[in-house]
Each structure stands twice: as C-alpha cells, then as structure tokens.
Design a protein around this motif. Sequence first.
Motif, PDB file in Angstrom:
ATOM      1  N   THR A  37      50.747  75.347 121.871  1.00 36.80           N
ATOM      2  CA  THR A  37      52.084  75.945 121.940  1.00 36.80           C
ATOM      3  C   THR A  37      52.077  77.263 122.708  1.00 36.80           C
ATOM      4  N   CYS A  38      53.284  77.817 122.911  1.00 34.01           N
ATOM      5  CA  CYS A  38      53.434  79.036 123.714  1.00 34.01           C
ATOM      6  C   CYS A  38      53.029  80.283 122.918  1.00 34.01           C
ATOM      7  N   MET A  39      52.626  81.317 123.654  1.00 28.84           N
ATOM      8  CA  MET A  39      52.243  82.575 123.014  1.00 28.84           C
ATOM      9  C   MET A  39      53.459  83.426 122.619  1.00 28.84           C
ATOM     10  N   ASP A  40      54.664  82.962 122.953  1.00 22.12           N
ATOM     11  CA  ASP A  40      55.888  83.730 122.682  1.00 22.12           C
ATOM     12  C   ASP A  40      55.868  84.350 121.274  1.00 22.12           C
ATOM     13  N   ALA A  41      56.188  85.638 121.211  1.00 14.85           N
ATOM     14  CA  ALA A  41      56.089  86.381 119.946  1.00 14.85           C
ATOM     15  C   ALA A  41      57.045  85.865 118.866  1.00 14.85           C
ATOM     16  N   ALA A  62      50.522  81.095 127.716  1.00 10.87           N
ATOM     17  CA  ALA A  62      51.869  81.308 128.232  1.00 10.87           C
ATOM     18  C   ALA A  62      52.490  79.953 128.569  1.00 10.87           C
ATOM     19  N   GLY A  63      53.513  79.570 127.832  1.00 11.39           N
ATOM     20  CA  GLY A  63      54.196  78.305 128.039  1.00 11.39           C
ATOM     21  C   GLY A  63      53.710  77.162 127.157  1.00 11.39           C
ATOM     22  N   GLY A  64      52.523  77.307 126.568  1.00 14.71           N
ATOM     23  CA  GLY A  64      51.946  76.185 125.820  1.00 14.71           C
ATOM     24  C   GLY A  64      51.563  75.057 126.776  1.00 14.71           C
ATOM     25  N   HIS A  90      56.635  73.185 123.318  1.00 13.50           N
ATOM     26  CA  HIS A  90      57.216  74.244 124.146  1.00 13.50           C
ATOM     27  C   HIS A  90      58.468  74.740 123.412  1.00 13.50           C
ATOM     28  N   HIS A  91      59.237  75.635 124.028  1.00 10.93           N
ATOM     29  CA  HIS A  91      60.391  76.163 123.280  1.00 10.93           C
ATOM     30  C   HIS A  91      61.540  76.565 124.188  1.00 10.93           C
ATOM     31  N   THR A  92      62.715  76.704 123.592  1.00  8.71           N
ATOM     32  CA  THR A  92      63.894  77.135 124.346  1.00  8.71           C
ATOM     33  C   THR A  92      63.728  78.607 124.716  1.00  8.71           C
ATOM     34  N   ASP A  93      64.407  79.027 125.765  1.00  3.22           N
ATOM     35  CA  ASP A  93      64.388  80.427 126.206  1.00  3.22           C
ATOM     36  C   ASP A  93      62.971  80.929 126.499  1.00  3.22           C
ATOM     37  N   CYS A  94      62.141  80.056 127.071  1.00  2.31           N
ATOM     38  CA  CYS A  94      60.757  80.451 127.372  1.00  2.31           C
ATOM     39  C   CYS A  94      60.728  81.354 128.609  1.00  2.31           C
ATOM     40  N   GLY A  95      59.927  82.394 128.530  1.00  4.46           N
ATOM     41  CA  GLY A  95      59.790  83.310 129.663  1.00  4.46           C
ATOM     42  C   GLY A  95      59.280  82.615 130.917  1.00  4.46           C
ATOM     43  N   MET A  96      58.558  81.510 130.725  1.00  6.89           N
ATOM     44  CA  MET A  96      57.979  80.786 131.855  1.00  6.89           C
ATOM     45  C   MET A  96      59.038  80.095 132.709  1.00  6.89           C
TER      46      MET A  96
HETATM   47 ZN   LIG Z   1      57.279  80.638 125.971  1.00  3.37          ZN
END
Ligand SMILES: [Zn+2]
Length: 196
Positions: A37-41, A62-64, A90-96
């Motif tokens: 999965t993504c590293m998003d906080a 980053a991004g998973g 993965h997830h919505t509103d991802c920085g990637m």
């Molecule tokens: Zn992300």
Amino acid sequence: MADVVKEVLAANKKYAKDFGDKGKLAMPPARRFAILTCMDARLDPAQYAGLAEGDAHVIRNAGGRASDDAIRSLVISYKLLGTREWFVIHHTDCGMETFTDDIMRGLLAKSLETSKIGKGGWKDVGKGPGSTEGDYIDWLTIGNNAKSVVADVARIRNHPLVPKNIPIYGYIYDVKTGKLVEVKEATKVGKAGKKP
Ligand SMILES: [Zn+2]
C-alpha cells in the motif's frame, strides 16, 4: 526536528511499557497475508485492515506501486515467511496522481527543496542547485487509480518469481470514508491458479 525525536521516544517509552507478550511473537505473519500500500500519512493499514503486531506483512512505498523492490519484499514474504494471499491497495487523492516523471524531474533539476503545489500544479520555489539524477528514476506516478491497481496486480501476477497459486486482490482505500473498495478487474487479473 528535535521535538519530533522527543515525541517519538516518549511515545515509544509508553508503548514498550505495555508491550506485554508481544516479545514472544513468531517472525512469520500469523494470518499469512501481505498488503502492498501507499506511504500516505492518512493511511493506517493496521487500523483499516484490523492488524495486530505479528499478523501480516505491510509493504509501503509512494503509491503502493509494484516496484522491483516491492516485489522483492513480496517474494521474501511467501518464499521465506509463508504468506499465502496478497492485497494491492492504492487510494483516492493520492499524491502520485499530481505529477508526471517530467514534472518531478524538472522540479528536482531546479532545486532539492520542498516544492509547492497550487492551481497551476507543482512549482519549485527553492534556490538550487538541483540535480538531473531524477531523470534516471521511474517515479511510478499514477494517472488513474483503478488502472494503477490493475497494472500492479497484473505485474505481480505475471512475475516469474511469483507462484500462480497466490491470490492477489486489488482495492482502493477511500480517504474520505475509510472504506476499502474492490477493483474487481484487478482481483480478476490476480485470481490464483491451482498450481504454484
Ligand atoms: Zn498515495
């Protein structure tokens, strides 16, 4: 920065105090699965997937994305530590989703400082110098969430070091609701065969 170190060590002290029996946990994940999965906080896999220490492998970047290094970890996860099912989340509103290779390379070429994002997209506000080393990295950006999940599940599924009998499930975590939404096409692509 020093404040952060203090906070982390204070939190750890508290954690270690109530550590209980966790020192007796075995190394192989008890529930025999892994999550990429993504590293998003905003994402906490232990919370969103109900994990306790010792339960599962969680591989984050980053991004998973199913990078070579993520695949390295997944292969170790089953080959040496016995996981049997894998999730790509993965997830919505991802920085990637907010940049491309060219944008990232351009920002890094200008300076190494933190860039700013505005209406016109990313802008480098640092003094420089930057570096063109970014030209040699595939940043594995995301154009479309569902497509990136399908692509990553497919890459893992077709990797020569991944046995065919491991099912790979594809999901998108919704940062607005905390819900996991299945990417049916990804799960279909990741379906397990009977033989390894
Ligand atoms: Zn992300």
